[in-house]
Enzyme design. Structure first.
Site, PDB file in Angstrom:
ATOM      1  N   GLY B  47      27.973  54.722  24.757  1.00 31.02           N
ATOM      2  CA  GLY B  47      27.053  54.516  25.873  1.00 31.02           C
ATOM      3  C   GLY B  47      27.748  54.704  27.215  1.00 31.02           C
ATOM      4  O   GLY B  47      28.811  54.150  27.445  1.00 31.02           O
ATOM      5  N   ASN B 128      19.480  55.141  26.029  1.00 30.93           N
ATOM      6  CA  ASN B 128      19.652  53.832  25.396  1.00 30.93           C
ATOM      7  C   ASN B 128      18.832  52.784  26.154  1.00 30.93           C
ATOM      8  O   ASN B 128      19.291  52.229  27.147  1.00 30.93           O
ATOM      9  CB  ASN B 128      21.148  53.478  25.403  1.00 30.93           C
ATOM     10  CG  ASN B 128      21.429  52.162  24.723  1.00 30.93           C
ATOM     11  OD1 ASN B 128      20.522  51.460  24.282  1.00 30.93           O
ATOM     12  ND2 ASN B 128      22.692  51.816  24.644  1.00 30.93           N
ATOM     13  N   CYS B 131      20.017  48.430  24.337  1.00 32.50           N
ATOM     14  CA  CYS B 131      21.265  47.680  24.192  1.00 32.50           C
ATOM     15  C   CYS B 131      20.986  46.196  24.386  1.00 32.50           C
ATOM     16  O   CYS B 131      20.527  45.792  25.454  1.00 32.50           O
ATOM     17  CB  CYS B 131      22.314  48.141  25.196  1.00 32.50           C
ATOM     18  SG  CYS B 131      23.802  47.123  25.081  1.00 32.50           S
ATOM     19  N   ASN B 193      18.192  50.661  17.087  1.00 33.71           N
ATOM     20  CA  ASN B 193      19.399  50.045  17.644  1.00 33.71           C
ATOM     21  C   ASN B 193      19.624  48.725  16.892  1.00 33.71           C
ATOM     22  O   ASN B 193      18.919  48.426  15.930  1.00 33.71           O
ATOM     23  CB  ASN B 193      19.221  49.818  19.151  1.00 33.71           C
ATOM     24  CG  ASN B 193      20.569  49.766  19.880  1.00 33.71           C
ATOM     25  OD1 ASN B 193      21.540  49.184  19.390  1.00 33.71           O
ATOM     26  ND2 ASN B 193      20.623  50.356  21.061  1.00 33.71           N
ATOM     27  N   GLY B 218      24.831  47.151  10.226  1.00 33.54           N
ATOM     28  CA  GLY B 218      25.342  47.159   8.851  1.00 33.54           C
ATOM     29  C   GLY B 218      24.212  47.071   7.832  1.00 33.54           C
ATOM     30  O   GLY B 218      23.031  46.994   8.188  1.00 33.54           O
TER      31      GLY B 218
END
Lengths: 260, 305
Positions: B47, B128, B131, B193, B218
């Site tokens: 980013g 983005n 975030c 995200n 994950g």
């Protein structure tokens, strides 16, 4: 320096005291160069809650046998499970990672200070220093005598001094209480240290008071180990830097608020 | 015959559907010892913001069962630092280098997008708006339709190449968000995200992360990501890039079946830095095994009766 992902075979899992063990792992081909201060990211298979690799210091290297030793503290699920690995088991490692301790010139006298399992990188460091004609003194601290980490190994590299918190072996107190630090005794050109942060900070201040440089090896929680995730940062005089790639070895003077 | 792996994301022809996710692959050189980054379909770099950022204080990471939380907070050299120090080192890669563009204000997004627009070897940006680890901007733009539309439209006006918008999963209705940014001019969306989460140390009674909350990634989030890719791909016409917990080629195939045209590998890069080519090879093997000539025929191929 080139990094590798290799499967090693465990050839020894040696219990050294309560809570600590040494793994000796062998590569089936010649080992690439590995330098003192570097670490490996170890994959711990079979531990369901251990998602990430574990960064472990290179404790010793034997190029003749193609083996690397890792000194491990049982800390959580992952390292506890790693302690159950047996000779013949496979250990996958990403290595060698990180920078290395700076080695001075022949004739120097240096002091290596390790607390607890923080002595891990100091065995291989002492070996390479001695090989380079540098006079090595290792100062090892532990809570009590039976918590020392195979002290006899360090005697091969030079003089060994010991402190224990309960006085059961060596000088009573912390490593910073050893008489070696008294001005009239202090005769070193350089200090290297690894252990708990509070210990390393105190050592770094003593080194600064004696006007010698001090290299510290940091431990931080890591994910990638290769400088991609930016999780293991440390606050330095030039901003956040990665422990995994800019470290783990830093000069204490680079670290913010380490030396007053 | 080897199956065809090429896919299109708007004007980009990817040699295969496997990209790496922003913040998990550095800029590429970090992984060169493990494989040639040019084998990837694309690389989304860290980013990038208007100014240099130090990110959040340590600790920034907490391991969780089958995943991890991060709170890096967009540490980066700023767009000028990227152009001067990093771009020259990565512009030779024979793959699509995509810059993830972040900001605290619409003006900052515009500034970064305009500067990146001028770079010959950057054919796309990933906006983005998701975030979770910065106080201002970031996810705040991506969790309400009007603000997502506003920032996408503003960047669309100045950015002429392929515009990908990375959506936040921290919303009630992600299909609505996808429709909103599609209408505002996005050429593709990345879904998802990280999910907002937290970790607590019971012994010290303190949060593990310096920021208390962080972004979960994950395998732990894969089922959520799959569901969202499926919902989004049914709602919009532009391509969906699927990500969230992909560790293996099978995971990647599942995302394609759910409707993704391409996938991004994120946290898996931390566990196996050489995972990229393995996933590409695994997709190819799957296609051969199922006698599918072209990966495109898998996209959205979920069988529901």
């Amino acid at each position: 320096m080139k990094k590798y992902i290799h499967d090693f075979e465990i050839i020894e899992n040696r219990e050294i005291n309560e809570g600590h063990f040494v793994l000796v792992v062998k590569l089936s081909e010649p080992l690439p160069p590995v330098f003192p201060g570097q670490f490996a990211e170890v994959k711990i298979e079979g531990s369901p809650n251990t998602f990430l690799r574990r960064p472990l210091s290179i404790h010793d290297v034997d190029y003749a046998a193609n083996t690397i030793s890792l000194l491990v503290q049982r800390k959580g699920d992952g390292t506890t499970h790693l302690g159950t690995f047996k000779p013949g088991d496979t250990l996958n490692m990403v290595y060698p990672l990180g920078n290395q301790f700076h080695i001075g010139s022949a004739g120097e006298k240096v002091l290596l200070v390790g607390g607890g399992c923080g002595v891990a990188p100091l065995l291989y460091l002492g070996k390479i220093l001695a090989k380079n004609g540098i006079k090595v003194t290792t100062l090892m601290g532990a809570r009590k005598g039976d918590q020392l980490m195979e002290p006899e190994q360090y005697q091969r590299n030079g003089e060994l001094l010991i402190t224990t918190e309960d006085g059961s072996e060596g000088t009573k107190g912390f490593v910073i209480h050893h008489e070696i630090w008294r001005e009239r005794n202090f005769a070193f050109d350089r200090v290297y240290t690894c252990g708990p942060d509070a210990m390393m900070k105190a050592v770094a201040r003593l080194a600064a008071r004696n006007n010698v440089p001090c290299q510290v090896s940091l431990e931080q929680t890591m994910a990638c180990g290769v400088g991609a995730c930016l999780c293991c940062v440390v606050d330095t005089t030039t901003g956040h830097r990665c422990t995994c790639t800019d470290g783990p070895v830093f000069d204490a003077s680079e670290l913010k608020n380490w030396i007053d | 015959m080897k199956p065809l792996l090429e896919v299109n994301i708007h004007k980009l022809l990817l040699k295969n559907p496997v990209m790496t996710a922003s913040g998990t692959f550095g800029y590429g050189p970090e992984f060169e010892d493990f494989y040639d980054p040019s084998v990837l379909g694309g690389i989304v770099v860290k980013g990038t913001t208007g100014q240099l950022r130090q990110g959040n204080p340590y600790p920034r990471m907490a391991e969780t069962p089958m995943g991890m939380l991060n709170a890096v907070g967009l540490q980066n050299k700023g767009v000028d630092g990227f152009i001067k120090d990093i771009y020259p080192k990565i512009s030779h890669y024979n793959t699509h280098m995509i810059v993830n563009v972040s900001g605290s204000t619409v003006e900052e997004y515009i500034e970064v997008a305009e500067k990146i627009n001028a770079l010959e070897h950057i054919p796309a940006i990933e906006l983005n708006i998701s975030c979770p680890n910065v106080k201002e901007g970031g996810m705040a733009f991506g969790t309400s339709c009007p603000s997502a539309i506003a920032v996408t439209q503003a960047v669309r006006e100045v950015y002429k190449k392929t515009l990908i918008v990375k959506l936040s999963p921290n919303v009630t209705n992600i299909a609505e968000m996808a429709l909103a940014v599609e209408g505002a001019g996005a050429d593709a969306v990345s879904v998802i995200n990280t999910l907002l989460g937290m970790a607590i140390d019971a012994e010290t009674r303190q949060p593990v992360l310096s920021t208390i909350t962080g972004g979960l990634s994950g395998p732990a989030i894969k089922p959520v990501a799959l569901r969202m890719v499926w919902q989004v791909s049914k709602a919009i016409k532009i391509p969906v890039i699927g990500l969230g917990g992909i560790m293996t080629a099978t995971d990647a195939i599942e995302f394609l079946l759910a409707g993704a045209t391409a996938v991004q590998i994120g946290t898996a890069n931390f566990i196996d830095p050489a995972v990229g080519p393995k996933i590409i090879a695994g997709i190819s093997d799957y296609l051969e095994r199922h006698q599918i000539a072209d990966v495109r025929s898998l996209i959205g191929g979920l069988r529901t009766s």
